[in-house]
Design an enzyme around this catalytic site. Structure first.
Site, PDB file in Angstrom:
ATOM      1  N   ARG A  53       0.828  -1.201   0.000  1.00  0.00           N
ATOM      2  CA  ARG A  53       0.000   0.000   0.000  1.00  0.00           C
ATOM      3  C   ARG A  53       0.864   1.254   0.000  1.00  0.00           C
ATOM      4  NH1 ARG A  53      -3.327  -0.786   4.444  1.00  0.00           N
ATOM      5  NH2 ARG A  53      -4.731  -1.817   2.984  1.00  0.00           N
ATOM      6  N   ARG A  92       7.146   0.259   1.754  1.00  0.00           N
ATOM      7  CA  ARG A  92       7.029  -0.830   2.711  1.00  0.00           C
ATOM      8  C   ARG A  92       5.869  -1.755   2.336  1.00  0.00           C
ATOM      9  NH1 ARG A  92       5.892   4.106   4.232  1.00  0.00           N
ATOM     10  NH2 ARG A  92       4.135   4.664   5.574  1.00  0.00           N
ATOM     11  N   CYS A  96     -10.269  -8.887  16.337  1.00  0.00           N
ATOM     12  CA  CYS A  96      -9.285  -8.987  15.248  1.00  0.00           C
ATOM     13  C   CYS A  96      -9.804  -8.386  13.950  1.00  0.00           C
ATOM     14  CB  CYS A  96      -8.902 -10.447  15.041  1.00  0.00           C
ATOM     15  SG  CYS A  96      -7.672 -10.678  13.733  1.00  0.00           S
TER      16      CYS A  96
END
Length: 427
Positions: free
Chosen positions: A111, A115, A131
């Protein structure tokens, strides 16, 4: 010892301290919950319905921290399923962060420019009820394949702009040390990868995993950074403190990512106490996350304003390094957006009006003559690819920018103009 009372079948102290024993003995069905929480038959049936959709797994260690008689226990709420998980909220999404959509190959999300996120497993030692990856964590049909990891590493090799690789999952630390080392070694061998990060919750839910063998292996591949996930002061124990100390003593910088959760930590006093416990254990509070729009967790969400309120109570009221950055991970893959209280009240070319944490309002005098010559004289700027290929707001701010506006994709005015031009062209 509380743990031995709960697990009378333990014959040796070493069993409790063995992370593999902790994994083998996880609580995974509603019938196994009786010794940790006072549940009616109806509650157990409702919990099992939630388990059938979103699997449950609780390590014996973390289960031992539950207050059996308190239905609002912050440990219990994070690990024991709630039938509210089956209620679909109006804003719920299966993949709110667009991780799958920003995936050039299975298990890899690219994205940000420099990184990537590499998912090395879909297993965790415990399945947190809040989660953000509930859609895949614990799903046997979505296991990370060796072939997928190899393809992801090849992708990283082929993109020299990638300097930072985050290993996540699931939880990378549920892998064997040898298996994890194989992945880390292959990433470290890529010349342009400067930093490897690992996201793990094992220091919180299974601190036994932080073994001398694991730490010795990690030390070979510096710089390694680790982010863990403490959400409440109750999660700090002697075991978790020892795990953090081992990692910090190995020279591994530690950060913490806390999720803001309704009824668990949506209180400035709780977050401040948590921050102080973190820094006293050499862990930097990194992010305070607004709860994502994942399916099945709306009952955990707070208004964004609650997070801003908490930041007001932290900034200036404790050490700067004890203050996390409050972020909203934008739906649709927009990335992390920092959200802060408004400290800049007004601004002109000569003065900026600011307020401090006490509400004191002051004026900062701007310099009389200021012209930035950085882009024309700075060797770093000249060599920066970002300068030659500006993105986002840089397209407007860059001194060489030709654009005067940024128009969002799907803009109605632009669509109308296109339709009008098409009509004229057809005629």
């Amino acid at each position: 010892m509380k743990q031995k009372l709960l697990f009378a079948n333990i014959t040796e102290e070493s069993n409790w301290s063995d992370w593999r024993w902790q994994l083998r003995n996880r609580i995974m069905s509603s019938d196994e919950l009786d010794q940790y929480a006072n549940l009616s038959v109806y509650e157990k049936a409702s919990i099992q319905k939630a388990i059938d959709v979103f699997p449950m797994a609780i390590t014996p260690y973390y289960a031992s921290l539950i207050n059996k008689d308190d239905s609002t226990c912050p440990i219990r709420m994070q690990c024991i399923p709630n039938p509210k998980e089956l209620i679909k909220g109006s804003g719920d999404m299966d993949d709110p962060l667009h991780e799958d959509g920003d995936s050039p190959c299975p298990g890899l999300t690219h994205r940000y420019p420099d990184r990537v996120l590499l998912l090395v497993t879909n297993e965790c030692s415990m399945y947190c009820r809040h989660c953000t990856r509930k859609r895949k964590v614990g799903d046997n049909e979505k296991v990370s394949k060796d072939s997928d990891i190899i393809k992801a590493i090849e992708y990283i090799k082929a993109h020299p702009d990638i300097r930072d690789v985050l290993l996540s999952g699931g939880d990378p630390f549920v892998l064997s040390t040898n298996r994890l080392e194989q992945i880390i070694r292959r990433v470290r061998e890529i010349p342009h990868v400067q930093v490897i990060r690992i996201g793990t919750r094992t220091p919180v839910v299974m601190p036994q995993r932080i073994t001398d063998h694991l730490v010795k292996m990690l030390k070979k591949y510096h710089p390694i950074w680790i982010n863990t996930h403490f959400n409440h002061p109750r999660e700090f124990t002697e075991e978790s403190a020892r795990a953090l100390a081992k990692l910090a003593d190995a020279g591994i910088p530690l950060g913490n990512q806390t999720v803001l959760l309704k009824g668990i930590n949506d209180c400035a006093f709780i977050i401040k106490k948590l921050a102080h416990l973190l820094v006293s254990n050499r862990v930097r509070p990194y992010y305070l996350y607004q709860c994502d729009l994942s399916r099945g967790i709306e009952h955990f969400r707070t208004p964004v304003s609650k997070g801003v309120e908490i930041m007001e109570a932290l900034i200036g009221h404790t050490s700067g390094f004890a203050v996390p950055t409050f972020v909203v991970d934008a739906p649709g893959g927009g990335g992390k957006i920092p959200v802060l209280p408004n400290y800049q009240l007004s601004s002109t070319s000569t003065k900026t009006v600011l307020r401090n944490y006490e509400g004191v309002i002051c004026i900062y005098e701007e310099p009389a003559n200021y012209n930035s010559s950085c882009s024309s004289t700075c060797n770093v700027c000249k060599g920066s690819s970002a300068l030659h290929d500006p993105i986002g707001l840089q397209k407007l701010i860059n001194p060489n920018a030709k654009m005067v506006s940024l128009i969002p994709e799907g803009n109605r005015r632009k669509k109308r103009l296109k339709i009008y031009k098409d009509i004229l062209h057809d005629n």
